[in-house]
Design an enzyme around this catalytic site. Structure first.
Site, PDB file in Angstrom:
ATOM      1  N   LYS A  41       0.670  -1.329  -0.176  1.00  0.00           N
ATOM      2  CA  LYS A  41       0.101  -0.051   0.057  1.00  0.00           C
ATOM      3  C   LYS A  41       0.921   1.093   0.246  1.00  0.00           C
ATOM      4  CE  LYS A  41      -3.567  -1.664   3.202  1.00  0.00           C
ATOM      5  NZ  LYS A  41      -3.998  -1.971   4.751  1.00  0.00           N
ATOM      6  N   GLY A  42       1.879   1.066   0.609  1.00  0.00           N
ATOM      7  CA  GLY A  42       2.467   2.158   0.994  1.00  0.00           C
ATOM      8  C   GLY A  42       3.703   3.356  -0.441  1.00  0.00           C
ATOM      9  N   ASP A 101      13.806  -1.122   1.738  1.00  0.00           N
ATOM     10  CA  ASP A 101      14.939  -0.958   3.293  1.00  0.00           C
ATOM     11  C   ASP A 101      15.707  -2.597   2.975  1.00  0.00           C
ATOM     12  OD1 ASP A 101      15.265  -2.339   5.808  1.00  0.00           O
ATOM     13  OD2 ASP A 101      12.902  -1.539   6.245  1.00  0.00           O
ATOM     14  N   LYS A 129      16.841   3.385   2.463  1.00  0.00           N
ATOM     15  CA  LYS A 129      17.915   2.658   3.865  1.00  0.00           C
ATOM     16  C   LYS A 129      18.913   2.213   3.097  1.00  0.00           C
ATOM     17  CE  LYS A 129      14.060   2.558   7.814  1.00  0.00           C
ATOM     18  NZ  LYS A 129      12.962   1.712   8.653  1.00  0.00           N
ATOM     19  N   PHE A 150      12.580   4.200  12.725  1.00  0.00           N
ATOM     20  CA  PHE A 150      10.857   4.068  11.848  1.00  0.00           C
ATOM     21  C   PHE A 150       9.896   5.036  11.520  1.00  0.00           C
ATOM     22  CE2 PHE A 150       6.327   2.420  11.677  1.00  0.00           C
ATOM     23  CZ  PHE A 150       6.646   1.149  12.129  1.00  0.00           C
ATOM     24  N   ARG A 163      -0.399   7.087   7.282  1.00  0.00           N
ATOM     25  CA  ARG A 163      -0.361   6.654   5.719  1.00  0.00           C
ATOM     26  C   ARG A 163      -0.497   8.100   5.254  1.00  0.00           C
ATOM     27  NH1 ARG A 163       1.343   1.728   4.077  1.00  0.00           N
ATOM     28  NH2 ARG A 163      -0.135  -0.105   4.968  1.00  0.00           N
TER      29      ARG A 163
HETATM   30  C1  PRP Z   1       7.238  -2.327   3.083  1.00  0.00           C
HETATM   31  C2  PRP Z   1       6.825  -0.414   1.668  1.00  0.00           C
HETATM   32  C3  PRP Z   1       7.900  -1.571   0.639  1.00  0.00           C
HETATM   33  C4  PRP Z   1       8.376  -2.702   1.477  1.00  0.00           C
HETATM   34  C5  PRP Z   1      10.115  -2.267   1.690  1.00  0.00           C
HETATM   35  O1  PRP Z   1       6.379  -2.408   2.224  1.00  0.00           O
HETATM   36  O2  PRP Z   1       6.196   0.165   1.605  1.00  0.00           O
HETATM   37  O3  PRP Z   1       6.971  -1.797  -0.047  1.00  0.00           O
HETATM   38  O4  PRP Z   1       8.738  -2.538   2.510  1.00  0.00           O
HETATM   39  O5  PRP Z   1      11.162  -3.264   2.317  1.00  0.00           O
HETATM   40  P1  PRP Z   1      11.909  -4.640   1.787  1.00  0.00           P
HETATM   41  O6  PRP Z   1      12.682  -3.718   0.670  1.00  0.00           O
HETATM   42  O7  PRP Z   1      12.596  -4.954   2.573  1.00  0.00           O
HETATM   43  O8  PRP Z   1      11.313  -5.080   1.472  1.00  0.00           O
HETATM   44  P2  PRP Z   1       5.060  -2.988   3.435  1.00  0.00           P
HETATM   45  O9  PRP Z   1       5.457  -4.997   3.308  1.00  0.00           O
HETATM   46  O10 PRP Z   1       5.679  -2.941   4.924  1.00  0.00           O
HETATM   47  O11 PRP Z   1       3.897  -3.091   2.864  1.00  0.00           O
HETATM   48  P3  PRP Z   1       2.900  -1.778   2.880  1.00  0.00           P
HETATM   49  O12 PRP Z   1       3.356  -0.986   1.860  1.00  0.00           O
HETATM   50  O13 PRP Z   1       1.279  -2.871   2.714  1.00  0.00           O
HETATM   51  O14 PRP Z   1       2.638  -0.785   4.318  1.00  0.00           O
END
Ligand code: PRP
Length: 176
Positions: A41-42, A101, A129, A150, A163
């Site tokens: 969703k992010g 990340d 990150k 965070f 969000r």
């Molecule tokens: C978060 C963010 C990225 C992903 C990055 O999504 O939006 O898509 O993590 O992390 P990574 O590089 O360690 O894979 P999340 O899984 O928290 O879901 P969301 O977007 O629905 O909050």
């Protein structure tokens, strides 16, 4: 501002970063038919801002990736919980995520979508990150490096909250 939050990237800075990315992408993809694939969703908020800041036509799709969250799983660390239903063969794909990340999400998407034979596939992220990277992923367009905190706001959440914030903030440890 919420006392649980510490301002990190103000709204105006985000706007400038998005404008800069949109300019580069618009220049690089001029004359091409680019398909933005946004990672829910992010990235929803970043993607729609980016798309509107771009000066070339583009189309949009959404995917959702769920991580197993378990490093001991050897046969892949992610799965697609929402896929696109159009053929991307011969298309110019730009993956859009708000943050990289560990890199697992983008690596998984590069691997999965590359098998569908697009003409090209690149990625754009607003935040990098770097300190948390576990896997090498080539991200062509990066907005800004982010600290290993965070982060919430501008699409990023804590238990699905925050969000909607127009800025990016660090959630203080006591508030998690
Ligand atoms: C978060 C963010 C990225 C992903 C990055 O999504 O939006 O898509 O993590 O992390 P990574 O590089 O360690 O894979 P999340 O899984 O928290 O879901 P969301 O977007 O629905 O909050």
């Amino acid at each position: 501002m919420d006392e649980d939050l510490e301002m990190l990237i103000p709204e105006e800075t985000i706007r400038e970063l998005v404008a800069g990315l949109a300019q580069r992408i618009s220049r690089d993809y001029a004359g091409k038919d680019v398909l933005l694939i946004s990672v829910l969703k992010g990235a929803a908020i970043f993607t729609t801002d980016l798309m509107r800041a771009m000066t070339i036509p583009s189309t949009i799709e959404f995917v959702q990736v769920s991580s197993y969250g378990n490093d001991t799983v050897s046969s892949g660390t992610a799965t697609m919980t929402r896929d696109i239903n159009q053929d991307i063969r011969g298309r110019h794909i730009l993956l859009v995520d708000c943050i990289i990340d560990t890199g697992e999400t983008l690596r998984f998407l590069f691997n999965t979508l590359n098998k569908r034979n697009p003409s090209s596939i690149e990625a754009v992220v607003l935040l990098d990150k770097k300190a948390r990277r576990k896997t090498a992923v080539q991200v062509k367009y990066i907005g800004i490096d982010a600290p290993d905190a965070f982060l919430v706001g501008y699409g990023l959440d804590s238990a699905d909250q925050y969000r909607n914030l127009p800025y990016i903030a660090a959630l203080k440890p006591d508030a998690r």
